[in-house]
Enzyme design. Structure first.
Site, mmCIF file in Angstrom:
data_model
loop_
_atom_site.group_PDB
_atom_site.id
_atom_site.type_symbol
_atom_site.label_atom_id
_atom_site.label_comp_id
_atom_site.label_asym_id
_atom_site.label_seq_id
_atom_site.Cartn_x
_atom_site.Cartn_y
_atom_site.Cartn_z
ATOM 1 N N LYS A 83 0.856 -1.182 0.000
ATOM 2 C CA LYS A 83 0.000 0.000 0.000
ATOM 3 C C LYS A 83 0.895 1.236 0.000
ATOM 4 O O LYS A 83 1.744 1.407 0.890
ATOM 5 C CB LYS A 83 -0.846 0.004 1.274
ATOM 6 C CG LYS A 83 -2.338 0.120 1.033
ATOM 7 C CD LYS A 83 -3.061 -0.103 2.343
ATOM 8 C CE LYS A 83 -4.444 0.494 2.312
ATOM 9 N NZ LYS A 83 -5.121 0.335 3.602
HETATM 10 O O1 G3P Z 1 -7.952 1.135 5.643
HETATM 11 C C1 G3P Z 1 -8.421 2.371 5.261
HETATM 12 C C2 G3P Z 1 -9.863 2.661 5.575
HETATM 13 O O2 G3P Z 1 -10.694 1.580 5.314
HETATM 14 C C3 G3P Z 1 -10.119 3.407 6.849
HETATM 15 O O3 G3P Z 1 -11.470 3.515 7.205
HETATM 16 O O4 G3P Z 1 -13.257 4.157 8.775
HETATM 17 O O5 G3P Z 1 -10.883 4.862 9.226
HETATM 18 O O6 G3P Z 1 -12.186 5.913 7.393
HETATM 19 P P1 G3P Z 1 -11.964 4.671 8.210
#
Ligand code: G3P
Length: 225
Positions: A83
């Site tokens: 990533k």
């Molecule tokens: O891994 C990245 C992403 O899925 C993060 O999600 O809920 O922290 O915006 P969130």
């Protein structure tokens, strides 16, 4: 649509894998830090639980550092997807790693223009963050739809990985929008199972059967027949 779990927690991954519906895993530095085990060890353990693409994120920000770190991460296991952040350096590093045959997930994507750059860099997938756009009053799902359309127009092989999904509805909407992959926290995967009519219906089926054949149904449940 492929289902990935967006977690570095080993018990959540074991439960998802036991259900047989988890195709891969995404992690980020925040999720790894939450488990308190350094990246390399945690990623190895994750690869031993889920047999599918596992995204491991670099923490370097310069091109050379991202490539060095990404190459080392990719060497941990054949299932690793590196990533890299959606920055100028991240895209330059993604191009270099993609040319070397390393699969790259370009993360923190918030516009169609950024998704085009990820595709041009040969990324294996791009991660548009749905929930974080919704948080700002923008439409994360419109972004997923638009990226899918643009990629289709030009036949880009880069997959759209809908990230930052916060609810079962997000998952369904991402599927309708054409995302190739949905990555979700464990609680969202778990919530996909739920419907009160499923519980009510099963309860009734079991009660009716037990009433008609009192001895048989308890024997079946204990596995003695
Ligand atoms: O891994 C990245 C992403 O899925 C993060 O999600 O809920 O922290 O915006 P969130």
């Amino acid at each position: 649509m492929k289902f990935f779990l967006d977690t570095a927690n080993l018990s959540e991954l074991k439960q998802g894998a036991a259900w047989g519906v988890v195709d891969g895993v995404t992690t980020n530095p925040t999720l790894i830090a939450r488990e308190g085990v350094p990246m390399e060890q945690q990623i190895r353990d994750i690869c031993n639980i889920v047999d599918g693409p596992v995204s491991a994120e670099v923490v370097s920000t310069d091109v050379e550092g991202i490539v060095r770190e990404g190459t080392a991460l990719a060497a941990i296991h054949p299932n690793i997807v590196v990533k890299a952040p959606m920055t100028r350096n991240g895209i330059a590093a993604a191009s270099i790693m993609s040319r070397k045959g390393i699969r790259v997930n370009v993360t923190l994507c918030f516009t169609v223009g950024q998704a085009l750059l990820a595709a041009k860099a040969g990324a294996w997938c791009v991660s548009p963050f749905v929930g974080r756009l919704d948080d700002l009053g923008d439409s994360g799902m419109d972004l997923i739809r638009d990226i899918c359309l643009v990629y289709k127009n030009y036949g880009f092989p880069t997959q759209v990985l809908a990230a930052s999904l916060r609810s079962p509805l997000h998952v369904v909407e991402a599927a309708k929008a054409g995302a190739h992959i949905a990555t979700m926290p464990f609680k969202v995967l778990d919530a996909l199972f739920n419907h009160p009519l499923t519980d009510k219906g099963l309860d009734q089926f079991l009660k009716d059967y037990a009433k008609a054949f009192p001895g048989e149904s308890s024997a079946r449940q204990s596995g003695s027949q």
